[in-house]
Design an enzyme around this catalytic site. Sequence first.
Site, PDB file in Angstrom:
ATOM      1  N   ARG A  75     -14.580 -43.153 -12.840  1.00  0.00           N
ATOM      2  CA  ARG A  75     -14.177 -43.391 -14.342  1.00  0.00           C
ATOM      3  C   ARG A  75     -14.731 -41.947 -15.551  1.00  0.00           C
ATOM      4  NH1 ARG A  75     -16.150 -46.647 -19.375  1.00  0.00           N
ATOM      5  NH2 ARG A  75     -14.833 -46.147 -20.887  1.00  0.00           N
ATOM      6  N   HIS A 119     -12.514 -41.713 -25.192  1.00  0.00           N
ATOM      7  CA  HIS A 119     -13.700 -42.283 -25.556  1.00  0.00           C
ATOM      8  C   HIS A 119     -14.219 -40.999 -26.589  1.00  0.00           C
ATOM      9  CE1 HIS A 119     -17.169 -43.577 -22.751  1.00  0.00           C
ATOM     10  NE2 HIS A 119     -17.698 -43.344 -23.634  1.00  0.00           N
ATOM     11  N   GLU A 165     -14.432 -49.164 -26.173  1.00  0.00           N
ATOM     12  CA  GLU A 165     -16.010 -49.495 -27.215  1.00  0.00           C
ATOM     13  C   GLU A 165     -15.433 -49.236 -28.346  1.00  0.00           C
ATOM     14  OE1 GLU A 165     -19.919 -48.434 -26.604  1.00  0.00           O
ATOM     15  OE2 GLU A 165     -19.370 -49.393 -24.676  1.00  0.00           O
ATOM     16  N   ASN A 294     -18.093 -53.162 -21.091  1.00  0.00           N
ATOM     17  CA  ASN A 294     -18.854 -52.215 -21.051  1.00  0.00           C
ATOM     18  C   ASN A 294     -20.210 -53.256 -21.716  1.00  0.00           C
ATOM     19  OD1 ASN A 294     -17.692 -50.069 -20.315  1.00  0.00           O
ATOM     20  ND2 ASN A 294     -17.854 -48.988 -21.952  1.00  0.00           N
ATOM     21  N   TYR A 296     -24.258 -53.632 -21.492  1.00  0.00           N
ATOM     22  CA  TYR A 296     -25.994 -53.220 -21.292  1.00  0.00           C
ATOM     23  C   TYR A 296     -27.126 -54.024 -21.353  1.00  0.00           C
ATOM     24  CZ  TYR A 296     -23.648 -48.969 -20.973  1.00  0.00           C
ATOM     25  OH  TYR A 296     -23.437 -47.913 -20.589  1.00  0.00           O
ATOM     26  N   GLU A 368     -19.069 -50.277 -17.762  1.00  0.00           N
ATOM     27  CA  GLU A 368     -20.061 -49.166 -17.754  1.00  0.00           C
ATOM     28  C   GLU A 368     -21.260 -51.272 -17.636  1.00  0.00           C
ATOM     29  OE1 GLU A 368     -20.941 -47.072 -20.956  1.00  0.00           O
ATOM     30  OE2 GLU A 368     -18.854 -46.348 -20.556  1.00  0.00           O
ATOM     31  N   TRP A 414     -23.697 -46.957 -15.145  1.00  0.00           N
ATOM     32  CA  TRP A 414     -23.233 -45.895 -15.856  1.00  0.00           C
ATOM     33  C   TRP A 414     -24.311 -45.196 -15.606  1.00  0.00           C
ATOM     34  CZ3 TRP A 414     -19.752 -43.555 -19.553  1.00  0.00           C
ATOM     35  CH2 TRP A 414     -20.808 -42.125 -19.500  1.00  0.00           C
TER      36      TRP A 414
HETATM   37  C1  GAL Z   1     -21.255 -46.700 -24.148  1.00  0.00           C
HETATM   38  C2  GAL Z   1     -20.991 -46.140 -24.058  1.00  0.00           C
HETATM   39  C3  GAL Z   1     -21.056 -44.557 -22.977  1.00  0.00           C
HETATM   40  C4  GAL Z   1     -23.081 -44.868 -22.842  1.00  0.00           C
HETATM   41  C5  GAL Z   1     -22.861 -45.645 -22.665  1.00  0.00           C
HETATM   42  C6  GAL Z   1     -25.010 -45.613 -23.050  1.00  0.00           C
HETATM   43  O1  GAL Z   1     -21.671 -46.944 -25.368  1.00  0.00           O
HETATM   44  O2  GAL Z   1     -20.070 -45.806 -24.182  1.00  0.00           O
HETATM   45  O3  GAL Z   1     -20.941 -43.375 -23.368  1.00  0.00           O
HETATM   46  O4  GAL Z   1     -23.365 -43.321 -23.837  1.00  0.00           O
HETATM   47  O5  GAL Z   1     -22.813 -46.258 -23.546  1.00  0.00           O
HETATM   48  O6  GAL Z   1     -25.776 -45.357 -24.527  1.00  0.00           O
END
Ligand code: GAL
Length: 460
Positions: A75, A119, A165, A294, A296, A368, A414
């Site tokens: 991607r 993006h 996002e 995405n 995290y 991600e 990611w």
């Molecule tokens: C996401 C973003 C990415 C990358 C990742 C880690 O929010 O889409 O570009 O930076 O976080 O911070």
Amino acid sequence: MPHFPEGFIWGTSTSSFQIEGAWDKGGKGPSIWDAFCRIPGRVHQGDTGEIACDHYHRYPEDIARMAEMGLKHYRFSISWPRIQPDGKGKPNPEGIRFYSELIDRLLAHGITPWVTLYHWDLPLALQMEDDGWLNPDIATYFRRYAEICFEAFGDRVKHWITLNEPWVVAILGYGQGTFAPGRISNREPYVVGHHLLRAHAEAVDCYRTQFQARQGGRIGITNNADWREPLTDSAEDKAAAERALEFFLGWFADPVYRGDYPAVMRERLGERLPTFSEAEKVKLTGSSDFFGLNHYTTSYAAQAQPGDDLYAGIYGNGGLSEDQAVKLSADPTWEKTSMGWTIVPWGCRKLLQWIDARYGRPEIIITENGCAFDDVVEDGAVHDQRRIDFARGYISACHEAIAAGVNLSGYFLWSFMDNFEWASGYSKRFGLHHVDFATGTRTPKDSAHWYARVIRENGW
Ligand code: GAL
């Protein structure tokens, strides 16, 4: 590693501004991030995207590395100002040629391209002359830009993502001002979010009416969301966690799956939240062929009490917390990445289940997930066991979600290589490949070998 269903998609992700460099080459116009980086104090140590990973020049070698890993899905994003230097005019042939060659080379290596149209690197002219995402007309400009991309690449690209996002664009770009264009407001994020959604719907409408039947691809939107776990069992805290999720993910996913913003946002924001016309609701409803996510990190959510400092949380990523009356916190025993983000794999499973329930079992693709750690290169190797542990934990959580009935069909890590991490510049490393930014040298980390094995062992 548990075995995943046949056909499960394993990939990695990047974005144009974070890896390409060549910021003024090949007829590209400047983007808001090119400008933002040059404002003193905005980006760590004044880092810029001028060179980044120099992927614009080195993509053949990067694709060879992908092939070496056995990667089958990749991607990346298209830089709008490479295609239309001022965001509106005629397509720039050199920009078209660059992405066309990139796509051809990926396909020649058996790698399927997943293309994000936006993006965050908005053409600077659109910001300066038209107020960027605050201007309702941007939906028309975005539709035209998307049309150029479908026309030029849609014969070979079958997986499209309109926006990456929108929450970040609205909240960090126009609410907290930590990302380009650096504006601080408690009103603008909701206006910007509105036009992002309208722009998404226009691009999808363009694809579906002019291209989808003949090109046979799919199109969707990628939203980001953390998990919010109620701090206690109290009804108040449970409601706070639910409200936080609706303000985070429901803001952008409800209009796409249910035709309008969550009721709780309307109640709390009143006139600060714009309204969709009936025609816009129709265009938005069902405007994603898959649920791009995405994810995290996780935090606790509690009902805010008078006097609480809502921004003293773990990393201030709650959005406009005063609008939600939610106080975030982290369990002190949770480990953190070098971004300060907590590592809580079960939060991923719970979020997937929340999406599954709220939106009627959509096909979800994690576009991600990943972590930053400070890596050390020793004798040409990077022993990033913590990154492996992180990915193993989150991928296992994905497997549990699938076992519990969630329709998760893909996972993109990611990132393929270390890159420009926005306001953190080059100080945070998310990549499977280490990049020495002084020399450009790439070194596969242990996590790259590990991920290659996960892909291989799942057999496709
Ligand atoms: C996401 C973003 C990415 C990358 C990742 C880690 O929010 O889409 O570009 O930076 O976080 O911070």
